[in-house]
Design a protein around this motif. Structure first.
Motif, PDB file in Angstrom:
ATOM      1  N   ILE A   1       1.001  -1.128   0.062  1.00 42.10           N
ATOM      2  CA  ILE A   1       0.026  -0.058   0.047  1.00 42.10           C
ATOM      3  C   ILE A   1       0.959   1.410   0.133  1.00 42.10           C
ATOM      4  N   PHE A   2       1.957   1.283   0.857  1.00 44.25           N
ATOM      5  CA  PHE A   2       2.814   2.548   0.972  1.00 44.25           C
ATOM      6  C   PHE A   2       3.359   2.802  -0.501  1.00 44.25           C
ATOM      7  N   VAL A   3       3.795   1.628  -1.264  1.00 44.06           N
ATOM      8  CA  VAL A   3       4.644   2.033  -2.325  1.00 44.06           C
ATOM      9  C   VAL A   3       3.739   2.617  -3.364  1.00 44.06           C
ATOM     10  N   LEU A   4       2.447   2.207  -3.313  1.00 44.03           N
ATOM     11  CA  LEU A   4       1.454   2.930  -4.085  1.00 44.03           C
ATOM     12  C   LEU A   4       1.089   4.307  -3.800  1.00 44.03           C
ATOM     13  N   GLY A   5       1.083   4.539  -2.577  1.00 38.93           N
ATOM     14  CA  GLY A   5       0.854   5.899  -2.034  1.00 38.93           C
ATOM     15  C   GLY A   5       2.037   6.794  -2.169  1.00 38.93           C
ATOM     16  N   GLY A   6       2.980   6.061  -2.085  1.00 35.79           N
ATOM     17  CA  GLY A   6       4.604   6.933  -2.618  1.00 35.79           C
ATOM     18  C   GLY A   6       4.400   7.510  -4.147  1.00 35.79           C
ATOM     19  N   LEU A   7       3.977   6.495  -4.875  1.00 35.98           N
ATOM     20  CA  LEU A   7       3.974   6.805  -6.339  1.00 35.98           C
ATOM     21  C   LEU A   7       2.928   7.811  -6.526  1.00 35.98           C
ATOM     22  N   THR A   8       1.927   7.850  -6.069  1.00 36.42           N
ATOM     23  CA  THR A   8       0.855   8.996  -6.217  1.00 36.42           C
ATOM     24  C   THR A   8       1.383  10.190  -5.589  1.00 36.42           C
ATOM     25  N   GLY A   9       2.160  10.018  -4.580  1.00 33.77           N
ATOM     26  CA  GLY A   9       2.599  11.369  -3.959  1.00 33.77           C
ATOM     27  C   GLY A   9       3.607  11.933  -4.713  1.00 33.77           C
ATOM     28  N   VAL A  10       4.536  11.135  -5.562  1.00 34.86           N
ATOM     29  CA  VAL A  10       5.350  11.714  -6.588  1.00 34.86           C
ATOM     30  C   VAL A  10       4.673  12.637  -7.721  1.00 34.86           C
ATOM     31  N   MET A  11       3.413  11.741  -8.174  1.00 33.47           N
ATOM     32  CA  MET A  11       2.509  12.362  -9.133  1.00 33.47           C
ATOM     33  C   MET A  11       1.984  13.829  -8.711  1.00 33.47           C
ATOM     34  N   LEU A  12       1.699  13.661  -7.293  1.00 32.61           N
ATOM     35  CA  LEU A  12       1.121  14.991  -6.781  1.00 32.61           C
ATOM     36  C   LEU A  12       2.205  16.355  -6.578  1.00 32.61           C
ATOM     37  N   ALA A  13       3.317  15.694  -6.615  1.00 32.32           N
ATOM     38  CA  ALA A  13       4.411  16.674  -6.386  1.00 32.32           C
ATOM     39  C   ALA A  13       4.793  17.192  -7.711  1.00 32.32           C
ATOM     40  N   MET A  14       4.246  16.832  -8.635  1.00 29.86           N
ATOM     41  CA  MET A  14       4.483  17.539 -10.015  1.00 29.86           C
ATOM     42  C   MET A  14       3.341  18.599 -10.052  1.00 29.86           C
ATOM     43  N   VAL A  15       3.803  19.843 -10.375  1.00 32.41           N
ATOM     44  CA  VAL A  15       2.898  21.099  -9.803  1.00 32.41           C
ATOM     45  C   VAL A  15       1.811  20.985 -11.093  1.00 32.41           C
ATOM     46  N   PRO A  16       2.022  20.745 -12.412  1.00 36.57           N
ATOM     47  CA  PRO A  16       0.690  20.511 -13.347  1.00 36.57           C
ATOM     48  C   PRO A  16      -0.139  19.426 -12.944  1.00 36.57           C
ATOM     49  N   PHE A  17       0.487  18.353 -12.543  1.00 34.95           N
ATOM     50  CA  PHE A  17      -0.713  17.356 -12.280  1.00 34.95           C
ATOM     51  C   PHE A  17      -1.429  17.514 -11.026  1.00 34.95           C
ATOM     52  N   ASP A  18      -0.772  18.306 -10.033  1.00 34.77           N
ATOM     53  CA  ASP A  18      -1.757  18.712  -8.845  1.00 34.77           C
ATOM     54  C   ASP A  18      -2.597  19.832  -9.066  1.00 34.77           C
ATOM     55  N   TRP A  19      -2.307  20.490 -10.222  1.00 34.31           N
ATOM     56  CA  TRP A  19      -3.432  21.553 -10.655  1.00 34.31           C
ATOM     57  C   TRP A  19      -4.866  20.994 -10.908  1.00 34.31           C
ATOM     58  N   GLN A  20      -4.413  19.662 -11.429  1.00 32.25           N
ATOM     59  CA  GLN A  20      -5.964  18.960 -11.662  1.00 32.25           C
ATOM     60  C   GLN A  20      -6.279  18.182 -10.406  1.00 32.25           C
ATOM     61  N   ALA A  21      -5.174  17.546  -9.734  1.00 33.19           N
ATOM     62  CA  ALA A  21      -5.696  16.435  -8.804  1.00 33.19           C
ATOM     63  C   ALA A  21      -6.051  16.897  -7.507  1.00 33.19           C
ATOM     64  N   HIS A  22      -5.587  18.249  -7.031  1.00 30.36           N
ATOM     65  CA  HIS A  22      -5.399  18.705  -5.854  1.00 30.36           C
ATOM     66  C   HIS A  22      -6.916  19.238  -5.431  1.00 30.36           C
ATOM     67  N   ASP A  23      -7.361  18.730  -4.129  1.00 32.79           N
ATOM     68  CA  ASP A  23      -8.640  19.118  -3.729  1.00 32.79           C
ATOM     69  C   ASP A  23      -9.596  18.054  -4.345  1.00 32.79           C
ATOM     70  N   THR A  24      -9.365  17.125  -5.076  1.00 28.86           N
ATOM     71  CA  THR A  24     -10.041  15.964  -5.427  1.00 28.86           C
ATOM     72  C   THR A  24     -10.060  14.733  -4.728  1.00 28.86           C
TER      73      THR A  24
END
Lengths: 333, 815
Positions: free
Chosen positions: B360-383
């Motif tokens: 579970i944690f590795v998956l969570g870490g990988l989505t964390g890397v996605m969210l660290a990417m500013v443009p990705f976060d502009w879509q995913a943030h607060d969803t």
């Protein structure tokens, strides 16, 4: 569609088989309909594929380390494994990602400067005040809870809030940006082709945060110009006794104290501008379709469909007056 | 010999039975209380989560109103973050750390007990809001201005702010105590390099808490003052700024995530080597990654604010830091893999939970890397995508290791073995349920569903995904239920567990189970990271009293204090026994918070006065003893007692407390400077602060430091009092109005902050003078003057900084 766009589409299609469900929809980041959303979706699919591969790789290593007969395992240097897997590999991948990500960020921000049209959007609990440039300098044409854009042209949206923090998000067109009292933020929007989309407030803003949507119409160039011209003009309400009766009731009940109808009322309190209300598909910031029956629901039972709205309920009025007002609102084009 | 010694020690150390157990201060007692209470809050938070999931099962569901839903998600987040995740990990540490480092107790037993009561009362205060119908509804992040009085006029935010601040006393107190315990009370020979990795993780976590919590405490105080008295720190129309809250909150909020996660990695690093039957690979790599995670975690709070429109350069910096934090996490994961790879893994229950964690944690870490990417976060943030991500890292990264740890150490605590099948059933239910809940939720977010919406319209493609998440949520709840039943059955019917049931190598397993209150009949000498693997007889020899402090005539709670790095015996600390003072002090502190909540300020003042009285009594009853100033620790060595030492545990604790306090003050100075940079006019027109009065005050107070240094306590107190009076006079005669502008409000706040510190310093000096410890002749009572001097000089330094912030910067801004 330009050649570059079609190339992006095919790259995306390559990964699309990974999608668990349909990604389409009028409020989906995975169904991009503009260059900004396109770039973000492309990035997303790259991230999903890479993450999937890394995840499977780690699971295989763990499975091998735990379940393989210890006698038959290939011996390995702990330090080599830690340094390769935990340091070198992520450092390389993350650096590449950072460069790529900063590139996209910069490109999207740079787009802010190329826009020809500037729209101001002011968030309120729980609706959107939308101001288009007026006919003359310094003038503006107001509407609410709807955004109409010409396709293929970047448009700058300047955003702020009158009360709490909100966030402006139309996933099919672009990422989100917050609307903060006392500050102005901005975003560039562009739609590839005509279509209907839905935006929604993305920062928790109170009771009806769930009911703060925005209807977004990407229009053909000519259609947009026609619409903007009509927005700048006064209301074209029907001129008949029924409409006049409705207008009188509208004013008598004090609706005009908050709601502007150009040429009819000049409010002192900010509420959605109703001058061209009948042209909107929804009412109450996306809560109900804009039909006669729903307008009556809104007038009498609005607190149920949109808790915490500023407007009081008019359930105490007699049915004829209500119908007259609802009917009148349906004539405001 | 050995039986007589153990009987004697038990008589000295035990927690009394029955209701008098509430006066117990022993770390095992307090640690178990924390764990049990934390688990109760976990269950409360879980029920709230089920309400949230039920409401979202269908489009347009009307099970909950918007108000109930908003209260449910606010309280769910609050319960899980503040009343479950942090306290239960501290409970683990309070219980385990002394046992792992060969100590008999923590260094400030009364503080542990006090911290527990603050935590419990703070939780009761917060959750009582539900029963008066005014629960907080503005989210666990309490963004202003939604949480300000104009937009939330009920008591909800006040319950939240005061309950949290009350409970945070506990977090900071335990953190300071754990850090000092780890640095100063390790068994002889346990160098830093030989500490178990769980202890390393807790040391890093404790130091993080010291620096992470003060910004939130400050934010909470400012917001409560704004709500209660109208000081406009966050009000844009009067010079404040809404983003100030977000900065303060996330400067706490992001380290918070890691100070939940790091102890969990410590648990994993304790379990993996035991079941791989091999020492942990890459020990130093893991220590390095713990420390670098801690540092990085303070540099990425802005990734919660990517969408607030901050400049590109700042975005890139915070994106880089957020990506970089994946590296230390990766190092830990690969160190666990390497240990298993080179060991002979035994697939027992704790290891099964650890494998679930890694998945579970590795998956969570990988989505964390996605969210660290500013443009990705502009879509995913607060969803809903972020909801999925944070549950992967927190539920996966913390709850699974927690369950693993509970199963792992349960035999030590209870003396009974755990079940074979019930524990596995609970695992599979929870694991499948969890993934069914949160894996689809990633998609829910990307196809457009925001967070924190109590309902949604049909036809947007969210129905099936939400229903799947709800089914998964209830399956997870069934899994947790199975876990509880299994634990109860194991406690009741489990087979007796022998000592060191898993064949582990760390010191806590040398203790008999159930655990004696003094842990070690004598304090052993450590020569290895896995002392039990090195010397099979160590446990026996320790419990026979062969090592230090194994004297059968012992009559008080004695423990070794050792040097920071090499752990050479340095002196002996005499710990206080069971006492009601912590409970009484916490009740009075509760009066204070209750008085502020109900705006009954005389009652709050009374509570503060009584609590201060309790603390004075607390200090008076400790720290001195008429006995000889040195004791025989065995092996023909005599060591002094702690109150004859300048660098006593109390001194170290005070130093850390002052580090926290300095962070609190730095946050206040940050607020001042931040508003200065964003405010169009700072200071606002027609504010000219006279600086002569404050300069005189500063001079007097600086002189008091010199007087204290010369042990002229009376003179020092007099100078401080006059200096304080001069400053108050200067403030009163300045044309400031606290409610008019944020500038006025902050200047007044800074000086009140400084004056409160001065008052505490004066109280401490008066205490030392009254005890006569300040006289040059009392060389045997060096601890108290040393602590007082530390606090006094710090206060004076802080005063000087306050002067510079208030009087030094505005002239720079003016042309």
């Amino acid at each position: 569609m330009s050649q570059g766009t079609s190339k992006k589409r095919s790259a995306q299609a390559g990964c699309a088989s990974l999608a668990l469900t349909g990604c389409g929809g009028i409020q989906s980041a995975l169904d991009p309909r503009g260059p900004a959303a396109q770039a973000l979706a492309e990035l997303s699919w790259i991230l999903f594929c890479a993450a999937g591969a890394i995840f499977i790789g780690v699971l295989l290593l763990v499975g091998y380390a735990v379940y393989r007969d210890p006698g038959k395992r290939r011996p390995i240097s702990s330090t080599a494994l830690i340094v390769t897997g935990g340091l070198v590999f992520p450092a390389v991948v993350l650096t590449a990602l950072l460069v790529y990500g900063v590139g996209i960020t910069g490109k999207l921000r740079a787009a802010d400067r190329e826009a020809h049209l500037e729209i101001r959007v002011i968030a309120h609990q729980f609706w959107w005040e939308v101001l288009y440039p007026g006919a003359g300098p310094g003038e503006y044409a107001a509407t609410a809870n709807e955004l109409r854009l010409p396709h293929g042209r970047p448009v700058t949206v300047r955003l702020t809030s009158r009360d709490v923090v909100h966030s402006f998000w139309i996933p099919n067109l672009a990422g989100k940006i917050d609307m903060i009292p006392g500050r102005v933020t901005q975003l560039t929007l562009e739609g590839d082709s005509p279509g209907f989309f839905r935006g929604q407030c993305a920062e928790f803003c109170g009771a009806s945060h769930a009911h703060m949507a925005l209807e977004v119409h990407v229009l053909g160039e000519a259609e947009f110009e026609r619409w903007l011209a009509s927005l700048r003009g006064p209301t074209r309400s029907r001129d008949d006794p029924a409409a006049a009766q409705g207008r009188d009731a509208f004013l008598a009940q004090g609706c005009g104290n908050c709601h502007a109808v150009q040429g009819v009322s000049q409010p002192r309190i900010a509420a959605p501008d109703l001058t061209h209300f009948a042209a909107r598909e929804f009412l109450g910031a996306g809560v109900l379709r804009n039909t006669q029956a729903n307008r009556l629901v809104w007038l009498t039972d609005g607190e149920r469909v949109k808790p915490g709205r500023a407007m009081p309920s008019y359930g105490h009025l007699d049915a004829r007056t209500l119908a007259a007002i609802a009917d009148y609102l349906g004539t405001l084009r | 010999m050995s039986a007589a010694l153990q009987e004697r020690l038990e008589a000295v150390w035990r927690t009394p039975p029955g209701l008098r157990a509430l006066s117990g201060v022993n770390h095992s007692t307090v640690g178990l209380r924390f764990i049990l209470t934390g688990f109760v809050f976990f269950l409360i938070g879980g029920v709230l989560a089920m309400l949230v999931r039920s409401q979202l099962s269908f489009a347009g569901n009307t099970l909950l109103t918007h108000h109930e839903y908003n209260a449910a998600f606010t309280l769910h987040g609050t319960a899980m973050m503040f009343f479950f995740a942090v306290p239960i990990m501290q409970g683990f540490a309070i219980y385990l750390v002394p046992k792992m480092i060969g100590a008999r107790d923590l260094v400030y037993p009364r503080l542990s007990a006090f911290g527990y009561w603050c935590y419990l009362f703070g939780g009761i205060l917060l959750f009582s809001s539900v029963f008066v119908g005014q629960p907080p509804t503005a989210g666990w992040f309490m963004y202003v201005p939604l949480s300000s009085r104009p937009y939330t006029p009920d008591l909800g935010p006040d319950f939240w702010l005061l309950g949290i601040t009350f409970a945070e006393i506990s977090a900071v107190a335990s953190a300071i105590e754990l850090a000092v315990a780890i640095l100063k009370t390790r068994a002889p020979g346990m160098t830093l390099d030989r500490m178990p990795l769980f202890v390393w993780a807790m040391l890093v976590t404790a130091l993080m808490i010291v620096f992470a919590f003060p910004p939130l405490i400050l934010g909470g105080i400012l917001l409560e003052v704004e709500r209660a008295f109208g000081l406009p720190y966050f009000d844009t129309t009067r010079g404040g700024d809404a983003l100030l809250w977000q900065h303060l909150f996330w400067f706490f909020g992001h380290p918070e995530v890691y100070l939940i996660f790091l102890p969990a990695t410590g648990i994993v690093s304790a379990i993996v080597p035991t079941f791989a039957q091999r020492p942990m690979a890459g020990y130093r790599w893991i220590v390095l990654s713990l420390v670098s995670t801690a540092f990085l975690s303070f540099g990425l709070w802005v990734h919660h604010m990517y969408a607030t429109g901050i400049p590109l350069l700042a975005l890139s910096f915070f994106s880089a830091a957020s990506l970089a934090v994946a590296i230390p996490a990766g190092i830990q994961v690969f160190a666990w893999i390497a240990t298993l790879w080179n060991g002979r893994p035994v697939m027992s229950v704790p290891l099964l939970y650890v494998l679930g964690f890694i998945f579970i944690f590795v998956l969570g870490g990988l989505t964390g890397v996605m969210l660290a990417m500013v443009p990705f976060d502009w879509q995913a943030h607060d969803t809903q995508f972020v909801v999925a991500h944070l549950h992967y890292v927190l539920f996966g990264g913390m709850v699974f290791p927690l369950l693993a740890g509970l199963y792992y150490w349960l035999p030590l605590v209870s003396g009974r073995q755990i079940s074979k099948s019930g524990s596995r059933l609970a695992f599979w239910l929870t694991f499948i349920g969890f993934n069914l809940t949160f894996l689809p939720m990633h998609v829910t977010g990307l196809v457009g569903m925001p967070r924190r919406v109590y309902t949604y319209a049909e036809g947007l493609g969210w129905e099936t995904l939400n229903l799947a998440s709800t089914v998964g949520g209830f399956l997870t709840a069934v899994g947790i239920g199975a876990f509880l039943i299994d634990i109860v059955l194991s406690l009741r019917f489990g087979k007796p567990a022998p000592r060191n049931v898993w064949g582990a190598g760390t010191l806590e397993w040398s203790i008999d189970s159930p655990v004696p209150s003094y842990n070690f009949a004598s304090q052993p000498v450590i020569e290895d990271r896995e002392p039990l693997w090195r010397d099979a007889a160590l446990a026996e020899r320790t419990q026979r009293g062969e090592f230090f402090l194994g004297d059968v005539k012992v009559a008080r709670r004695e423990m070794l204090v050792t040097s920071t790095r090499a752990a050479h015996p340095d002196h002996v600390v005499v710990l206080p026994g069971n006492t009601w003072i912590p409970l009484v002090a916490a009740v009075f502190t509760g009066f204070f918070f209750l008085g502020v909540l109900l705006k009954t300020y005389w009652f709050a003042a009374l509570g503060l006065f009584l609590a201060t009285g309790a603390f004075v009594l607390w200090a008076w009853r400790g720290g001195r003893d008429p006995d000889p100033y040195a004791v025989d620790i065995g092996d023909d060595r005599r060591l002094r007692l702690h109150y004859a030492n300048v660098r006593s545990p109390g001194w170290w604790g005070t130093a850390l407390a002052l580090a926290a306090d300095a962070t609190l003050f730095a946050s206040l100075a940050f607020a001042y400077l931040f508003l200065w940079t964003v405010s169009p006019e700072w200071p606002p027109a027609a504010r000219t602060l006279g600086w002569i009065g404050p300069a005189v005050a500063l001079a007097l107070i600086a002189m008091s430091s010199a007087a204290l240094f010369l042990r002229a306590y009376g003179t020092a107190i007099a100078l401080a009092l006059i200096g304080g009076a001069v400053e108050i006079a200067a403030l009163v005669t300045t044309p400031l109005s606290a409610t008019r502008h944020a500038y006025d409000a902050l200047v007044i706040t800074i000086w009140i902050f400084a004056l409160v510190h001065l008052a505490i310093a004066v109280l401490m000096a008066a205490f030392v003078k009254a005890r006569g410890s300040n006289a040059a002749s009392t060389v045997h009572h060096r601890a108290e003057p040393a602590v007082t001097a530390l606090f006094w000089h710090y206060t004076v330094a802080q005063w000087a900084v306050a002067f510079v912030v208030v009087h030094g910067f505005p002239p720079l801004a003016l042309p």
